[in-house]
Motif scaffolding. Sequence first.
Motif, PDB file in Angstrom:
ATOM      1  N   GLU A   1      40.231  47.536  33.378  1.00 23.94           N
ATOM      2  CA  GLU A   1      41.275  47.652  34.388  1.00 23.94           C
ATOM      3  C   GLU A   1      40.759  47.285  35.777  1.00 23.94           C
ATOM      4  O   GLU A   1      41.454  46.630  36.556  1.00 23.94           O
TER       5      GLU A   1
ATOM      6  N   MET B   1      42.023  44.313  38.257  1.00 18.28           N
ATOM      7  CA  MET B   1      42.434  44.578  39.634  1.00 18.28           C
ATOM      8  C   MET B   1      41.676  43.704  40.620  1.00 18.28           C
ATOM      9  O   MET B   1      42.227  43.283  41.648  1.00 18.28           O
TER      10      MET B   1
ATOM     11  N   LYS C   1      43.325  40.486  40.601  1.00 14.39           N
ATOM     12  CA  LYS C   1      44.601  40.627  41.298  1.00 14.39           C
ATOM     13  C   LYS C   1      44.393  40.595  42.808  1.00 14.39           C
ATOM     14  O   LYS C   1      45.180  39.988  43.544  1.00 14.39           O
ATOM     15  N   LEU C   2      43.329  41.240  43.284  1.00 12.83           N
ATOM     16  CA  LEU C   2      43.035  41.251  44.712  1.00 12.83           C
ATOM     17  C   LEU C   2      42.828  39.838  45.245  1.00 12.83           C
ATOM     18  O   LEU C   2      43.257  39.514  46.358  1.00 12.83           O
TER      19      LEU C   2
ATOM     20  N   GLY D   1      50.257  44.682  49.134  1.00 14.32           N
ATOM     21  CA  GLY D   1      49.789  44.716  47.750  1.00 14.32           C
ATOM     22  C   GLY D   1      48.303  44.977  47.664  1.00 14.32           C
ATOM     23  O   GLY D   1      47.823  45.646  46.742  1.00 14.32           O
TER      24      GLY D   1
ATOM     25  N   GLU E   1      47.723  48.729  48.102  1.00 16.15           N
ATOM     26  CA  GLU E   1      48.129  49.463  46.901  1.00 16.15           C
ATOM     27  C   GLU E   1      47.096  49.310  45.797  1.00 16.15           C
ATOM     28  O   GLU E   1      46.760  50.274  45.107  1.00 16.15           O
ATOM     29  N   THR E   2      46.593  48.096  45.633  1.00 18.60           N
ATOM     30  CA  THR E   2      45.607  47.844  44.583  1.00 18.60           C
ATOM     31  C   THR E   2      44.283  48.527  44.883  1.00 18.60           C
ATOM     32  O   THR E   2      43.638  49.090  43.988  1.00 18.60           O
TER      33      THR E   2
ATOM     34  N   ALA F   1      44.552  52.190  44.051  1.00 20.38           N
ATOM     35  CA  ALA F   1      44.480  52.397  42.606  1.00 20.38           C
ATOM     36  C   ALA F   1      43.043  52.293  42.107  1.00 20.38           C
ATOM     37  O   ALA F   1      42.603  53.072  41.257  1.00 20.38           O
ATOM     38  N   MET F   2      42.288  51.336  42.657  1.00 16.46           N
ATOM     39  CA  MET F   2      40.894  51.175  42.265  1.00 16.46           C
ATOM     40  C   MET F   2      40.070  52.407  42.634  1.00 16.46           C
ATOM     41  O   MET F   2      39.183  52.826  41.879  1.00 16.46           O
TER      42      MET F   2
END
Length: 240
Positions: free
Chosen positions: A193, A197, A200-201, A212, A215-216, A219-220
Amino acid sequence: MRSVINGLKRAVKATNYTPLAQNANLFRQFRLPETRQFSVESSPACWNCQKKSKLKQNMICSDCGHLQDVNSGINYFKLLSFPIQFSLESQKLTRSFRQLQTIVHPDKYSNRTSREQTNSADWSSLINKAYKTLSTPIERGQYLLQLEGEQMPQDNSDLNKEFLMAMMERNEEVEDAEDNQTLEGLNAQLIDELEDMAQKLNILFESQDLSGVKETLVAMKYLLSIQNSIKQKQQSLLGS
């Protein structure tokens, strides 16, 4: 730990999905650490020859060759000779780090002035800090966010409640794990995961979606916290 988690879960359900700000005290343990601040980069004259010459490796006067005072505000990407972007080659970063450390190694300045000996230690410390920041996806993401003039959220009042519930459930899984194999399985999921991420970053920074990005990164942070809980549980099992 179980009683704390169950209490938090009841608090989330009791809000009937109203703003988490009403339950800020209950979720204080999830408060995120404050982000670091970096000073503005400057270019003073050489302390030895007083010339404002271009610096070699951003550290050495090109005229007299003396190692300059540490510039704590220098951009970490500039220091390590990288473009300012999230995507980077880890092996190239490591090579650049080692080359810089060779340049400022204390042995090279043992017979130089006391000022240069001090500068050698200061630069070595800063290079280590820059490398640690850029080599870790979450640290690199936060640093880039700061370069954009943005701050990480300092509380969890805007976090998705379902996300918080999921994190508490995963903490329960760690607490309930009775063997190392189960913990290794949970950790493998987190590794996958976190890698997703990080990818995604890269996309979010390229598209300048800073909301975004934040937010990411949050979560990390939670996933890394659970990873730390797994390590602690593994140590506990080894000691039992």
